[in-house]
Design a protein around this motif. Sequence first.
Motif, PDB file in Angstrom:
ATOM      1  N   LEU A 159       0.807  -1.220   0.000  1.00  0.00           N
ATOM      2  CA  LEU A 159       0.000   0.000   0.000  1.00  0.00           C
ATOM      3  C   LEU A 159       0.840   1.270   0.000  1.00  0.00           C
ATOM      4  O   LEU A 159       0.326   2.362  -0.286  1.00  0.00           O
ATOM      5  CB  LEU A 159      -0.959  -0.003   1.196  1.00  0.00           C
ATOM      6  N   HIS A 160       2.119   1.154   0.290  1.00  0.00           N
ATOM      7  CA  HIS A 160       3.016   2.309   0.174  1.00  0.00           C
ATOM      8  C   HIS A 160       3.186   2.710  -1.293  1.00  0.00           C
ATOM      9  O   HIS A 160       3.528   3.869  -1.590  1.00  0.00           O
ATOM     10  CB  HIS A 160       4.397   1.991   0.752  1.00  0.00           C
TER      11      HIS A 160
ATOM     12  N   GLU B 125       2.318   7.937   4.150  1.00  0.00           N
ATOM     13  CA  GLU B 125       1.086   8.716   4.276  1.00  0.00           C
ATOM     14  C   GLU B 125      -0.005   8.151   3.378  1.00  0.00           C
ATOM     15  O   GLU B 125      -1.158   7.995   3.784  1.00  0.00           O
ATOM     16  CB  GLU B 125       1.355  10.176   3.916  1.00  0.00           C
ATOM     17  N   ASN B 126       0.359   7.820   2.134  1.00  0.00           N
ATOM     18  CA  ASN B 126      -0.610   7.220   1.214  1.00  0.00           C
ATOM     19  C   ASN B 126      -1.048   5.847   1.698  1.00  0.00           C
ATOM     20  O   ASN B 126      -2.219   5.468   1.581  1.00  0.00           O
ATOM     21  CB  ASN B 126      -0.014   7.098  -0.181  1.00  0.00           C
ATOM     22  N   ALA B 127      -0.097   5.085   2.244  1.00  0.00           N
ATOM     23  CA  ALA B 127      -0.413   3.742   2.749  1.00  0.00           C
ATOM     24  C   ALA B 127      -1.451   3.826   3.871  1.00  0.00           C
ATOM     25  O   ALA B 127      -2.384   3.018   3.928  1.00  0.00           O
ATOM     26  CB  ALA B 127       0.851   3.057   3.243  1.00  0.00           C
ATOM     27  N   ILE B 128      -1.302   4.797   4.740  1.00  0.00           N
ATOM     28  CA  ILE B 128      -2.250   4.985   5.841  1.00  0.00           C
ATOM     29  C   ILE B 128      -3.641   5.319   5.294  1.00  0.00           C
ATOM     30  O   ILE B 128      -4.646   4.738   5.713  1.00  0.00           O
ATOM     31  CB  ILE B 128      -1.763   6.096   6.796  1.00  0.00           C
TER      32      ILE B 128
ATOM     33  N   LYS C 171      -9.099   3.518   4.159  1.00  0.00           N
ATOM     34  CA  LYS C 171     -10.205   3.439   3.207  1.00  0.00           C
ATOM     35  C   LYS C 171     -10.693   1.997   3.052  1.00  0.00           C
ATOM     36  O   LYS C 171     -11.901   1.726   3.083  1.00  0.00           O
ATOM     37  CB  LYS C 171      -9.759   3.984   1.853  1.00  0.00           C
ATOM     38  N   LEU C 172      -9.752   1.052   2.921  1.00  0.00           N
ATOM     39  CA  LEU C 172     -10.110  -0.357   2.779  1.00  0.00           C
ATOM     40  C   LEU C 172     -10.871  -0.857   4.003  1.00  0.00           C
ATOM     41  O   LEU C 172     -11.853  -1.597   3.879  1.00  0.00           O
ATOM     42  CB  LEU C 172      -8.848  -1.197   2.567  1.00  0.00           C
ATOM     43  N   PHE C 173     -10.405  -0.459   5.176  1.00  0.00           N
ATOM     44  CA  PHE C 173     -11.057  -0.922   6.406  1.00  0.00           C
ATOM     45  C   PHE C 173     -12.469  -0.356   6.527  1.00  0.00           C
ATOM     46  O   PHE C 173     -13.419  -1.077   6.871  1.00  0.00           O
ATOM     47  CB  PHE C 173     -10.228  -0.531   7.627  1.00  0.00           C
ATOM     48  N   LYS C 174     -12.637   0.925   6.242  1.00  0.00           N
ATOM     49  CA  LYS C 174     -13.958   1.545   6.355  1.00  0.00           C
ATOM     50  C   LYS C 174     -14.962   0.904   5.403  1.00  0.00           C
ATOM     51  O   LYS C 174     -16.147   0.801   5.716  1.00  0.00           O
ATOM     52  CB  LYS C 174     -13.850   3.050   6.087  1.00  0.00           C
TER      53      LYS C 174
ATOM     54  N   SER D 140      -5.739  -4.119   6.157  1.00  0.00           N
ATOM     55  CA  SER D 140      -4.577  -4.116   7.057  1.00  0.00           C
ATOM     56  C   SER D 140      -4.752  -3.017   8.091  1.00  0.00           C
ATOM     57  O   SER D 140      -4.728  -1.826   7.763  1.00  0.00           O
ATOM     58  CB  SER D 140      -3.274  -3.885   6.287  1.00  0.00           C
ATOM     59  N   LEU D 141      -4.952  -3.432   9.330  1.00  0.00           N
ATOM     60  CA  LEU D 141      -5.081  -2.460  10.416  1.00  0.00           C
ATOM     61  C   LEU D 141      -3.724  -2.066  10.985  1.00  0.00           C
ATOM     62  O   LEU D 141      -3.642  -1.408  12.022  1.00  0.00           O
ATOM     63  CB  LEU D 141      -5.983  -3.010  11.525  1.00  0.00           C
TER      64      LEU D 141
END
Length: 230
Positions: free
Chosen positions: A138-139, A190-193, A198-201, A215-216
């Motif tokens: 995700l980075h 920052e983008n990875a976060i 977004k994926l989690f929500k 990924s939490l």
Amino acid sequence: MPKKTKAIKKTDVKAQKPWLKKVNASLYEIDVVETNKTILIVGEGQTEKLYFESFPVLTLTVEAVDLKGQSKLKLIESTTSIIENSDTKYDEVWCVFDMDFKQGEKEFSDFDNAITKGKSLGYNIAYSNDSFELWFYLHFNYTEQKHHRTFYYKFLGGKWSLNYEKDGKAYKFCQAIYSKLENDVNASQENAIERAEKLFKQQSDLPFYQQNPVSLVYQLVNYLNDNKRK
């Protein structure tokens, strides 16, 4: 600490000396520095342990433990055992593990039950599905596809010019992953976060094992970043 002051003589108060006429003369500013905290991070492997130990935290002591792979429920039990047998009082406890499709439905149950059990004990659970390496991916890129971990291994191997599944698990390489990501102009924590959040929500209402990709780890990274050297 506030500066030490000399005792004020009664005669000075009575005479209202000029140096005593400033506003709030008895009040002093105190710089408050948060007491150093200790957190426990319990993970399944060397990659996680060395990655989290690499964060340049200032107000935290990070104690990371590599349990070298076991069932997820067993990891939660081992975390409890570590806490009970330690002289350290941990301010935060984080359990880091990922999904594993090798055992099918048995693994789904273990995954979900471990998260539920850990949360009930007050532990923070930074779970990933399908693998911890999704966080590294995700980075560089965003994805909503349910990739198997071999996809992430191949991608990272191509980025870092190695056989990730083999050489990417070596001690020295794992020690360098944090800095490699920080120094890569094509990678962004920052983008990875943002991508991980977004994926989690999008999937947070699903059973844990059905949340994929997710990924939490971003939550633990946020916590560590709050305690980094500025």
